[in-house]
Scaffold this motif. Structure first.
Motif, mmCIF file in Angstrom:
data_model
loop_
_atom_site.group_PDB
_atom_site.id
_atom_site.type_symbol
_atom_site.label_atom_id
_atom_site.label_comp_id
_atom_site.label_asym_id
_atom_site.label_seq_id
_atom_site.Cartn_x
_atom_site.Cartn_y
_atom_site.Cartn_z
ATOM 1 N N GLN A 176 -4.822 12.666 -4.803
ATOM 2 C CA GLN A 176 -4.343 12.601 -3.428
ATOM 3 C C GLN A 176 -3.893 14.089 -3.085
ATOM 4 O O GLN A 176 -2.825 14.634 -3.596
ATOM 5 C CB GLN A 176 -3.249 11.680 -3.053
ATOM 6 N N TYR A 219 2.866 3.124 -6.236
ATOM 7 C CA TYR A 219 1.906 4.117 -7.057
ATOM 8 C C TYR A 219 2.145 4.030 -8.509
ATOM 9 O O TYR A 219 1.600 4.129 -9.447
ATOM 10 C CB TYR A 219 1.582 5.424 -6.763
ATOM 11 N N SER A 239 -3.911 10.520 -10.292
ATOM 12 C CA SER A 239 -4.151 9.199 -10.339
ATOM 13 C C SER A 239 -3.095 8.585 -11.383
ATOM 14 O O SER A 239 -3.136 9.224 -12.411
ATOM 15 C CB SER A 239 -5.473 8.785 -10.512
ATOM 16 N N SER A 261 -9.401 11.275 -9.664
ATOM 17 C CA SER A 261 -9.224 10.958 -8.556
ATOM 18 C C SER A 261 -7.791 11.419 -8.228
ATOM 19 O O SER A 261 -6.832 11.514 -9.143
ATOM 20 C CB SER A 261 -9.318 9.606 -7.920
ATOM 21 N N SER A 281 -1.283 0.958 -5.926
ATOM 22 C CA SER A 281 -1.832 1.192 -4.806
ATOM 23 C C SER A 281 -2.095 2.579 -4.592
ATOM 24 O O SER A 281 -1.457 3.048 -3.532
ATOM 25 C CB SER A 281 -1.108 0.369 -3.859
ATOM 26 N N ARG A 304 -12.641 3.210 -5.781
ATOM 27 C CA ARG A 304 -11.908 3.992 -4.600
ATOM 28 C C ARG A 304 -12.634 4.908 -3.646
ATOM 29 O O ARG A 304 -12.274 5.242 -2.644
ATOM 30 C CB ARG A 304 -10.520 4.576 -5.454
ATOM 31 N N SER A 305 -13.751 5.515 -4.348
ATOM 32 C CA SER A 305 -14.376 6.586 -3.533
ATOM 33 C C SER A 305 -15.326 5.977 -2.585
ATOM 34 O O SER A 305 -16.216 6.665 -1.999
ATOM 35 C CB SER A 305 -14.855 7.700 -4.238
ATOM 36 N N SER A 310 -4.074 5.722 -3.101
ATOM 37 C CA SER A 310 -5.122 6.216 -2.155
ATOM 38 C C SER A 310 -5.588 7.477 -2.149
ATOM 39 O O SER A 310 -5.117 8.529 -1.368
ATOM 40 C CB SER A 310 -4.558 5.937 -0.735
ATOM 41 N N ASN A 361 -7.684 10.942 -1.896
ATOM 42 C CA ASN A 361 -8.677 11.455 -0.921
ATOM 43 C C ASN A 361 -9.399 12.809 -1.493
ATOM 44 O O ASN A 361 -9.966 13.458 -0.780
ATOM 45 C CB ASN A 361 -7.960 12.029 0.291
#
Length: 228
Positions: free
Chosen positions: A219, A118, A148, A217, A155, A202-203, A157, A159
């Motif tokens: 995680q 990331y 983010s 965004s 990369s 991404r979403s 991810s 949530n």
């Protein structure tokens, strides 16, 4: 998610990282009267605009820019003033930050994404590892949240996706306060528009209401159940 936050601290590597990563979220939490703190691990003295020469008083300039960026938000600023070229996940940096986090006693911590894949800056990765080390050992910290990376190709991810109405101009204004960074690509308003496109992809969100012009965004690394 945000409605359950009682107090929050954001830990970043450089003076402009919070504005780029989660300004709208911090602004929203401030409007909800959530106590907020921002810890900046370095003075950013090695980060100067690509179109100008380094200034001797850059550390002081960048502090002033940070304070200007958050002038309309009720947030307490804390400066660790570590050297950028020595920042790492070691005992000195962990213990110094841990003392401040214990003092602030916030239940939610935001910081940089913490995986090598990331990472868009070595100091971001170091700060993430330091913060994660501390949070994993403190029961009073209920939520650890990565924001983010700047690099849209990372990369990451996420949530957790947070949308804000009529927020683009205010976020861009905050980032623009960092004139010592003039010439960097994230100083352009198009950077925020491109970030929205990446975050929507991404979403897997096909559309965005016209008045919701910022999408940030995250995680959610962990969320502990509060003691009752």
């Amino acid at each position: 998610m945000l409605d359950n936050i009682q107090s929050a601290v954001c830990v970043v590597a450089h003076p402009d990282d919070a504005e780029i990563g989660l300004f709208s979220t911090l602004e929203y939490l401030s409007m909800q009267s959530v106590p907020l703190h921002l810890i900046v691990m370095t003075g950013g003295s090695l980060g100067f605009a690509v179109q100008s020469n380094k200034q001797d008083n850059l550390r002081q300039i960048r502090k002033f820019e940070l304070e200007s960026a958050f002038s309309d938000i009720n947030i307490s600023l804390h400066y660790m003033d570590h050297q950028e070229n020595s920042l790492s996940n070691n005992n000195h940096h962990i213990s110094s930050l841990e003392k401040l986090i214990l003092k602030l006693n916030c239940d939610t911590v935001f910081t940089h994404a913490g995986d090598n894949k990331y990472c868009d800056h070595q100091n971001h990765l170091a700060v993430s590892k330091i913060v994660t080390n501390i949070c994993a050992r403190k029961d009073f910290i209920r939520n650890l949240i990565y924001f983010s990376p700047v690099n849209g190709m990372a990369s990451f991810s996420p949530n957790l996706f947070l949308y804000y109405s009529n927020a683009l101009e205010r976020k861009h204004s905050a980032i623009s306060k960092h004139q010592s960074q003039h010439g960097r690509y994230y100083m352009n308003k198009n950077f925020l528009k491109e970030s929205n496109i990446i975050n929507r992809s991404r979403s897997n969100f096909s559309g965005l209401d016209v008045d919701k012009d910022i999408l940030e965004s995250f995680q959610l690394v962990f969320s502990k159940v509060a003691n009752v």
